[in-house]
Scaffold this motif. Sequence first.
Motif, PDB file in Angstrom:
ATOM      1  N   PHE A  59       0.814  -1.219  -0.028  1.00 14.14           N
ATOM      2  CA  PHE A  59       0.136   0.084   0.052  1.00 14.14           C
ATOM      3  C   PHE A  59       0.921   1.228  -0.122  1.00 14.14           C
ATOM      4  O   PHE A  59       2.027   1.321   0.742  1.00 14.14           O
ATOM      5  N   SER A  60       0.334   2.336  -0.559  1.00 15.71           N
ATOM      6  CA  SER A  60       1.175   3.456  -0.782  1.00 15.71           C
ATOM      7  C   SER A  60       0.012   4.745  -0.439  1.00 15.71           C
ATOM      8  O   SER A  60      -1.120   4.409  -1.127  1.00 15.71           O
ATOM      9  N   GLY A  61       0.307   5.530   0.484  1.00 17.81           N
ATOM     10  CA  GLY A  61      -0.808   6.519   0.548  1.00 17.81           C
ATOM     11  C   GLY A  61      -0.361   7.494   1.516  1.00 17.81           C
ATOM     12  O   GLY A  61       0.996   8.096   1.514  1.00 17.81           O
ATOM     13  N   LYS A  62      -1.121   8.459   2.048  1.00 16.34           N
ATOM     14  CA  LYS A  62      -0.651   9.335   2.974  1.00 16.34           C
ATOM     15  C   LYS A  62      -1.491   9.370   4.509  1.00 16.34           C
ATOM     16  O   LYS A  62      -2.380   8.936   4.523  1.00 16.34           O
ATOM     17  N   VAL A  63      -0.790  10.328   5.094  1.00 17.84           N
ATOM     18  CA  VAL A  63      -1.358  10.309   6.596  1.00 17.84           C
ATOM     19  C   VAL A  63      -1.241  11.892   6.762  1.00 17.84           C
ATOM     20  O   VAL A  63      -0.382  12.758   6.553  1.00 17.84           O
ATOM     21  N   ALA A  64      -2.393  12.329   7.546  1.00 16.84           N
ATOM     22  CA  ALA A  64      -2.378  13.711   7.854  1.00 16.84           C
ATOM     23  C   ALA A  64      -2.685  13.974   9.490  1.00 16.84           C
ATOM     24  O   ALA A  64      -3.630  13.086  10.100  1.00 16.84           O
ATOM     25  N   LEU A  65      -2.042  14.555  10.115  1.00 20.42           N
ATOM     26  CA  LEU A  65      -2.388  14.879  11.395  1.00 20.42           C
ATOM     27  C   LEU A  65      -3.127  16.042  11.574  1.00 20.42           C
ATOM     28  O   LEU A  65      -2.939  17.199  11.010  1.00 20.42           O
ATOM     29  N   SER A  66      -4.157  16.188  12.589  1.00 24.18           N
ATOM     30  CA  SER A  66      -4.798  17.191  12.901  1.00 24.18           C
ATOM     31  C   SER A  66      -5.351  17.323  14.394  1.00 24.18           C
ATOM     32  O   SER A  66      -4.936  16.282  14.951  1.00 24.18           O
TER      33      SER A  66
END
Length: 205
Positions: A59-66
């Motif tokens: 899997f390739s993807g992205k993670v965003a913190l908030s």
Amino acid sequence: MEMLGNRRLGVTQQQAWDALNDPETLKKCIPGCDKFELTGDNQYSVALAVKIGPVSAKFSGKVALSDIVAPDGYKLSFEGQGGVAGFAKGSSSVTLRPLDGAAEAAPAAAGCELDYTVQAQVGGKIAQLGQRLIDGAAKSTADDFFKRFEAEMQSRYGPPPAAAAEEAAEAPAEKAGMMSGLMKKIGLGKKDDKDASAAPGDASS
């Protein structure tokens, strides 16, 4: 899929927070992860190999913190594509807090607790495997992550102070036990005491 859990960590809240915000630490601790790179403001690019039952995929993807409140916690959202295996997306929240009594005298000894929740949606071949298999793989991955995380924290900061104190207390006792056993083998120590105490009894009978 929904998952929640609680873990007790043998490091301070600040140490755990620093590690959970360090891409290299996360890359090392997430099973199958070979990429966790900062690409923007609280945005990361991620690549990892996943195996659920008979299905293996990269899997390739992205993670965003908030909702970042240092050093107490954050929320993160993630999405990834695994080709024909399918996709995954969802969110998670992570909360850190000192253990009860951590504010008193010995904060380092008390450690901290980590609470986490995960809500995820999967599609494609992975979704066809069934919820039980998916949930089992997710729990196994979480357990593996925390084992690696604890090992990394111990290699970085040493064992938790409480554990170190226990080991130090046990060492003399073990040594004394070994000496006692050795003395018995050569006919000294407690064995002689027993013989001595038995002798008057034998004489009186």
